[in-house]
Design a protein around this motif. Structure first.
Motif, PDB file in Angstrom:
ATOM      1  N   ALA A 116      89.688   4.633  -6.053  1.00 54.76           N
ATOM      2  CA  ALA A 116      88.255   4.472  -6.233  1.00 54.76           C
ATOM      3  C   ALA A 116      87.981   3.128  -6.906  1.00 54.76           C
ATOM      4  O   ALA A 116      88.813   2.603  -7.645  1.00 54.76           O
ATOM      5  CB  ALA A 116      87.709   5.614  -7.087  1.00 54.76           C
ATOM      6  N   ALA A 117      86.817   2.581  -6.621  1.00 64.91           N
ATOM      7  CA  ALA A 117      86.447   1.306  -7.221  1.00 64.91           C
ATOM      8  C   ALA A 117      86.438   1.423  -8.739  1.00 64.91           C
ATOM      9  O   ALA A 117      86.184   2.503  -9.285  1.00 64.91           O
ATOM     10  CB  ALA A 117      85.066   0.895  -6.711  1.00 64.91           C
ATOM     11  N   PRO A 118      86.754   0.308  -9.441  1.00 58.66           N
ATOM     12  CA  PRO A 118      86.761   0.343 -10.909  1.00 58.66           C
ATOM     13  C   PRO A 118      85.457   0.899 -11.463  1.00 58.66           C
ATOM     14  O   PRO A 118      84.368   0.526 -11.020  1.00 58.66           O
ATOM     15  CB  PRO A 118      86.948  -1.137 -11.290  1.00 58.66           C
ATOM     16  CG  PRO A 118      87.647  -1.733 -10.100  1.00 58.66           C
ATOM     17  CD  PRO A 118      87.095  -1.007  -8.912  1.00 58.66           C
ATOM     18  N   GLY A 119      85.560   1.809 -12.411  1.00 65.10           N
ATOM     19  CA  GLY A 119      84.379   2.412 -13.009  1.00 65.10           C
ATOM     20  C   GLY A 119      83.839   3.582 -12.234  1.00 65.10           C
ATOM     21  O   GLY A 119      82.921   4.257 -12.684  1.00 65.10           O
ATOM     22  N   ARG A 120      84.402   3.849 -11.049  1.00 63.94           N
ATOM     23  CA  ARG A 120      83.936   4.972 -10.236  1.00 63.94           C
ATOM     24  C   ARG A 120      84.952   6.093 -10.288  1.00 63.94           C
ATOM     25  O   ARG A 120      86.101   5.917  -9.894  1.00 63.94           O
ATOM     26  CB  ARG A 120      83.724   4.527  -8.793  1.00 63.94           C
ATOM     27  CG  ARG A 120      83.165   5.645  -7.926  1.00 63.94           C
ATOM     28  CD  ARG A 120      82.811   5.146  -6.551  1.00 63.94           C
ATOM     29  NE  ARG A 120      82.330   6.269  -5.747  1.00 63.94           N
ATOM     30  CZ  ARG A 120      82.678   6.485  -4.491  1.00 63.94           C
ATOM     31  NH1 ARG A 120      83.550   5.689  -3.912  1.00 63.94           N
ATOM     32  NH2 ARG A 120      82.188   7.495  -3.820  1.00 63.94           N
TER      33      ARG A 120
END
Length: 295
Positions: A23-27
């Protein structure tokens, strides 16, 4: 020819890398099993302690759908709902009631005692890990009696969490016109096959849907209100009810959207619910001294 083959291989690697990319960073992922231990803590906080337990089964689904169809469909809807209204989604769970399909290959039917014990220990463990609001999302009609009963049994002994049951909710106002008889469209028929055409089109073999009959054979005649466990086999011995061959993506898209919306609303309602646990605790305390309960 060689350049075409190389292009195909490159595209395959690219699609595989995309499917497996984190998952994308922060997600945060909604899937319990994809989270690290540290991310899991953050996920529970973000979800306000609300978790989904999508409940499927392993059984025959006519001649054209996969054995895990209910599990695949319910997890598909649960994932998309949790991405709209964040909740943590428990891994694959298929330990439900399916004795009526034991005569068909691929069916896994756990004993009734184990079904309840495993479900209780699963929700207990979810709660121990911070899921104080557990929404069991039912994806299998054979669980329609099991799951409300399980929710009732939570009053047997104190629990510091609440169990909610979200039933199948794929039809509603504005639904496209069916091409088959809705009265017998119950299992691997038009509706369920249409849903599967959206969730897992790669596993739908529509060309096989007419190889067996999904007609109601009505072999037991009993008055309304008189129940017997053999009713399903008496009506649909092929474990197929309806006409899967007439399924459509139009109907499937409607059912997917309707089901996702119902789950989203269930997540939001559970998050906002401050009364159920309070009343449970009040009930547990009063049940210790029933003679002291006010008249």
């Amino acid at each position: 020819m060689r350049s075409s083959s190389l292009l195909s291989i490159a595209m395959l690697f690219a699609s595989t890398a995309w499917a497996q990319s984190p998952a994308a960073p922060g997600r945060l992922s909604v899937h319990w099993e994809e989270l690290t231990a540290a991310d899991f803590r953050d996920a529970i906080t973000r979800a306000h302690g609300t978790c989904l337990l999508p409940f499927g089964i392993l059984e025959k689904h006519g001649p054209h759908l996969p054995l895990g169809n209910d599990l695949l469909n319910v997890r598909y809807a649960a994932r998309l709902a949790a991405e709209q209204e964040y909740a943590v989604v428990f891994p694959e769970y298929y330990f439900g009631q399916i004795f009526e399909a034991k005569h068909e290959p691929g069916t896994v039917a756990y004993s009734r005692g184990l079904q309840l014990q495993l479900l209780q220990e699963t929700t207990d463990e979810m709660a121990r890990n911070g899921c104080k609001k557990v929404i069991i999302v039912n994806g299998h009609g054979g669980n329609n009696s099991l799951l409300p009963y399980f929710a009732q049994t939570q009053l047997e002994a104190p629990h510091d969490y609440v169990v909610y049951v979200q039933g199948l909710a794929r039809s509603g106002p504005g639904e496209p016109k069916h091409r088959s008889n809705p009265a017998t469209d119950m299992h691997a028929g038009e509706s369920e096959t249409s849903m599967s055409m959206i969730a897992r089109p790669d596993l739908v073999h529509l060309d096989r849907a007419s190889q067996e009959s999904g007609a109601d054979q009505a072999r037991v005649k009993l008055p309304e209100g008189l129940y017997t466990g053999i009713w399903w086999y008496a009506r649909f011995p092929n474990h197929y009810a309806g006409e899967g061959a007439v399924a459509s993506r139009e109907l499937g898209e409607f059912e997917v959207k309707t089901w996702i919306n119902a789950i989203v609303q269930a997540i939001r309602a559970a998050k906002a619910d401050q009364e159920s646990l309070r009343l449970q605790n009040e009930f547990y305390e009063r049940s210790k001294h029933p003679l002291d309960t006010p008249r």
